[in-house]
Design a protein around this motif. Structure first.
Motif, mmCIF file in Angstrom:
data_model
loop_
_atom_site.group_PDB
_atom_site.id
_atom_site.type_symbol
_atom_site.label_atom_id
_atom_site.label_comp_id
_atom_site.label_asym_id
_atom_site.label_seq_id
_atom_site.Cartn_x
_atom_site.Cartn_y
_atom_site.Cartn_z
ATOM 1 N N PHE A 225 -75.425 -98.882 -66.122
ATOM 2 C CA PHE A 225 -76.646 -99.261 -66.000
ATOM 3 C C PHE A 225 -77.454 -98.731 -65.105
ATOM 4 N N VAL A 226 -78.650 -98.436 -65.396
ATOM 5 C CA VAL A 226 -79.313 -97.689 -64.027
ATOM 6 C C VAL A 226 -80.798 -98.472 -64.268
ATOM 7 N N GLY A 227 -81.269 -99.158 -63.184
ATOM 8 C CA GLY A 227 -82.490 -99.813 -62.833
ATOM 9 C C GLY A 227 -83.173 -99.577 -61.813
ATOM 10 N N ARG A 228 -84.392 -99.684 -61.845
ATOM 11 C CA ARG A 228 -85.339 -99.753 -60.316
ATOM 12 C C ARG A 228 -85.706 -101.112 -60.138
ATOM 13 N N LEU B 184 -80.805 -98.215 -58.606
ATOM 14 C CA LEU B 184 -79.306 -98.806 -58.858
ATOM 15 C C LEU B 184 -78.553 -98.231 -60.038
ATOM 16 N N LYS B 185 -77.479 -97.555 -59.930
ATOM 17 C CA LYS B 185 -76.598 -97.236 -61.170
ATOM 18 C C LYS B 185 -75.148 -98.050 -60.816
ATOM 19 N N ALA B 186 -74.678 -98.501 -61.858
ATOM 20 C CA ALA B 186 -73.366 -99.327 -61.736
ATOM 21 C C ALA B 186 -72.927 -99.737 -63.156
ATOM 22 N N SER B 187 -71.632 -99.576 -63.155
ATOM 23 C CA SER B 187 -70.910 -99.727 -64.310
ATOM 24 C C SER B 187 -70.731 -101.277 -64.653
ATOM 25 N N GLU C 244 -87.031 -102.733 -63.315
ATOM 26 C CA GLU C 244 -87.157 -101.900 -64.651
ATOM 27 C C GLU C 244 -86.017 -101.427 -65.267
ATOM 28 N N VAL C 245 -85.615 -101.761 -66.251
ATOM 29 C CA VAL C 245 -84.191 -101.166 -66.871
ATOM 30 C C VAL C 245 -84.707 -99.643 -67.400
ATOM 31 N N TRP D 277 -80.742 -98.402 -75.313
ATOM 32 C CA TRP D 277 -80.905 -99.649 -76.065
ATOM 33 C C TRP D 277 -80.921 -100.860 -75.370
ATOM 34 N N LEU D 278 -80.741 -100.874 -74.175
ATOM 35 C CA LEU D 278 -80.879 -102.049 -73.396
ATOM 36 C C LEU D 278 -82.292 -102.050 -72.792
#
Length: 119
Positions: free
Chosen positions: A41-44, A74-77, A96-97, A102-103
């Motif tokens: 996942f990467v999001g602002r 942020l980046k996380a598994s 913001e994704v 796809w997510l």
């Protein structure tokens, strides 16, 4: 989700010999899995709404990059759970994704459908 203290009680518990609570949690055991895959996942996030993630990270491999505009990336598994998706939606315009696509598309679709209920 924060404990000040705990007390050990004597209750007989039974669980499978190969059960690992940490592994169970990391695989999304409490969050209603959509699939058994881990997503990157990467999001602002707006700093004010997302600063709790510094104290309670989404995963052990979480990486945060501060931005100059009051946001951070942020980046996380993370496990692909309904709880995770609900949480993202609850943040509204404070997140913001960015990835996976796809997510991001699923969040956009859900948001558009929600908006259509009010038009």
């Amino acid at each position: 989700h924060r404990f000040d203290s705990a007390q050990l009680i004597n209750i007989d518990l039974s669980y499978p010999d190969d059960f690992d609570l940490k592994e169970y949690v990391e695989k999304g055991g409490f969050g209603i899995l959509n699939s058994d895959k881990i997503i990157i996942f990467v999001g602002r996030f707006q700093l004010k709404q997302g600063q709790h993630l510094f104290e309670t990270p989404l995963s052990s491999d979480q990486v945060v990059t501060m931005e100059a505009d009051g946001w951070f990336t942020l980046k996380a598994s993370v496990p692909d759970t309904m709880y995770f998706r609900w949480w993202l939606l609850s943040l509204g315009d404070k997140v913001e994704v960015l990835e996976p696509n796809w997510l991001k598309d699923k969040i956009v679709e859900t948001t558009r459908h929600t908006l259509s209920l009010y038009e």
